[in-house]
Design a protein around this motif. Structure first.
Motif, mmCIF file in Angstrom:
data_model
loop_
_atom_site.group_PDB
_atom_site.id
_atom_site.type_symbol
_atom_site.label_atom_id
_atom_site.label_comp_id
_atom_site.label_asym_id
_atom_site.label_seq_id
_atom_site.Cartn_x
_atom_site.Cartn_y
_atom_site.Cartn_z
ATOM 1 N N LYS A 1 0.830 -1.211 0.000
ATOM 2 C CA LYS A 1 0.000 0.000 0.000
ATOM 3 C C LYS A 1 0.862 1.258 0.000
ATOM 4 O O LYS A 1 0.379 2.342 -0.306
ATOM 5 C CB LYS A 1 -0.917 -0.003 1.220
ATOM 6 C CG LYS A 1 -2.002 -1.073 1.177
ATOM 7 C CD LYS A 1 -2.852 -1.053 2.442
ATOM 8 C CE LYS A 1 -3.932 -2.132 2.400
ATOM 9 N NZ LYS A 1 -4.749 -2.149 3.636
ATOM 10 N N GLN B 1 0.734 3.224 -3.277
ATOM 11 C CA GLN B 1 -0.548 3.634 -3.847
ATOM 12 C C GLN B 1 -0.550 5.077 -4.334
ATOM 13 O O GLN B 1 -1.145 5.398 -5.358
ATOM 14 C CB GLN B 1 -1.671 3.423 -2.821
ATOM 15 C CG GLN B 1 -2.028 1.963 -2.602
ATOM 16 C CD GLN B 1 -3.140 1.776 -1.576
ATOM 17 O OE1 GLN B 1 -3.527 2.717 -0.872
ATOM 18 N NE2 GLN B 1 -3.667 0.573 -1.495
ATOM 19 N N SER B 2 0.083 5.967 -3.583
ATOM 20 C CA SER B 2 0.061 7.391 -3.936
ATOM 21 C C SER B 2 1.121 8.112 -3.120
ATOM 22 O O SER B 2 1.633 7.557 -2.139
ATOM 23 C CB SER B 2 -1.316 7.990 -3.641
ATOM 24 O OG SER B 2 -1.496 8.128 -2.234
ATOM 25 N N THR C 1 0.575 7.956 0.593
ATOM 26 C CA THR C 1 0.811 6.736 1.372
ATOM 27 C C THR C 1 2.294 6.470 1.605
ATOM 28 O O THR C 1 2.641 5.486 2.260
ATOM 29 C CB THR C 1 0.176 5.510 0.684
ATOM 30 O OG1 THR C 1 0.779 5.325 -0.617
ATOM 31 C CG2 THR C 1 -1.320 5.677 0.536
#
Length: 382
Positions: A330, A333-334, A337
């Motif tokens: 995760k 993710q961006s 994160t």
């Protein structure tokens, strides 16, 4: 502002030659490194679970001058647009006309020579890298990045440590292929890093008084480094705005380096039988060197990079150990994160924020007019 031709000429002239091997031995090393990069790519894909291409191009294998030329190309891609913007913001030179042109030309050659000296030092130490920034391909067919391995340095280190050459080469490839996985499997990561670098450079303070003060700070740092101090030039010359940007850059690069170190060791026992011996000897080599070499490493921030390996690897190991690889991923993710520097030092903070965010305690539904359970009913008339 930088004469890139002088940078290449200076760097390739000053760089030390690599270990002496025959032409046949050199050909064998190059062929094996290319094959092992493909093998390592498959191991990294299977172990990390990252969405990366199945059959990438094998690594590009270069010598020390080749590494210098490649990095100058990368610098030009990143810096030249920024140089144009910085040039527009500069105070007009007191030297006009031909005199100003001469002063600028001399300055660019001096700066180019300084870049070349730094590259000549680094070129004998880097084992490999994923080159994020390449000159654009007019056909649009070439990839935006390239995995590069520096064959003379890999051979030198394996000889110096006395480790199994095949195992060591695969071990290095595992680390570098992890970087390729990061920047090809995470679509936004490359642009994020470039944007942070752009912001950092554009936040430079070109006021002459401020620049003079930072030059004095840099001189103090140089003296401190040779006395065994902890300061480095990057910290000495940055503005307050740049410090905040550098924190973000440091966090993402610490994650990337730590992830690479974690994967090369975690995959290693299955495919690199002597990984424990390699790691122990390699760590000892990282910490060693002459007093002069240690001073230069501190000055250039290379000791900070060693710290990034350790802190980043500890972060990845802790998170994967607690939540597993799928929840660790995760992190990609961006930008939101990514861990902060504080979270890298305390992985539990990132786990609570991103991997397994804590839900608010459920509050049981109550009758519309019922009093709170922990308070006595109000008396009639109150």
């Amino acid at each position: 502002m930088i004469d890139w031709k002088v940078a290449v000429q200076t760097g390739t002239r000053l760089v030390r030659p690599g270990p002496q091997v025959s032409h046949e031995e050199a050909r064998q090393v190059v062929a094996e490194l290319r094959d092992l990069s493909r093998l390592a790519h498959g191991h990294v894909r299977d172990f990390t679970g990252m969405a990366i291409e199945d059959d990438p191009e094998p690594a590009t294998v270069v010598d020390r001058p080749g590494w210098i030329r490649a990095n100058v190309d990368g610098f030009r891609v990143v810096l030249e647009p920024l140089m144009e913007q910085l040039q527009e913001r500069r105070t007009p030179s007191p030297f006009g006309g031909t005199a100003g042109t001469v002063v600028q030309a001399v300055g660019s050659r001096v700066t180019g020579a300084q870049v070349g000296v730094l590259l000549s030092y680094m070129a004998s130490r880097v084992l490999g890298q994923y080159e994020l920034f390449l000159p654009p391909d007019p056909s649009g067919k070439s990839p935006t990045g390239r995995l590069t391995l520096v064959a003379p340095n890999i051979v030198h280190v394996e000889q110096d440590l006395g480790v199994d050459p095949h195992d060591f080469r695969l071990w290095v490839c595992l680390h570098e292929e992890t970087h390729r996985a990061q920047f090809t499997g995470v679509p936004w990561l490359r642009q994020y890093v470039q944007d942070q670098m752009t912001e950092f450079l554009l936040a430079s303070d070109l006021d002459p008084g401020a620049m003079l003060e930072r030059i004095r700070d840099a001189a103090d740092v140089v003296a401190d480094a040779f006395r065994g101090g902890e300061g480095n030039l990057i910290e000495a010359i940055q503005t307050p705005e740049q410090r905040a940007i550098l924190d973000r850059l440091t966090a993402v690069m610490t994650l990337a380096e730590g992830h690479g170190d974690y994967v090369m060791d975690a995959v290693g026992p299955e495919v690199v039988p002597s990984v424990a011996d390699i790691r122990a000897k390699f760590q000892g080599r990282r910490a060693g060197g002459s007093r002069l070499d240690k001073a230069i490493r501190r000055l250039l921030g290379m000791d900070l990079k060693m710290k990034q390996y350790a802190e980043g690897s500890k972060f990845v190991r802790r998170v994967v150990g607690e939540v597993g690889m799928a929840d660790f991923n995760k992190v990609w993710q961006s930008p939101g994160t990514l861990p902060t520097l504080e979270e890298i030092k305390e992985p539990g903070l990132w786990i609570d924020r991103v991997a397994r965010p804590r839900a608010l305690d459920a509050v049981p539904d109550a009758a519309p007019d019922a009093p709170p359970a922990d308070l006595p009913p109000a008396a009639n008339g109150d």
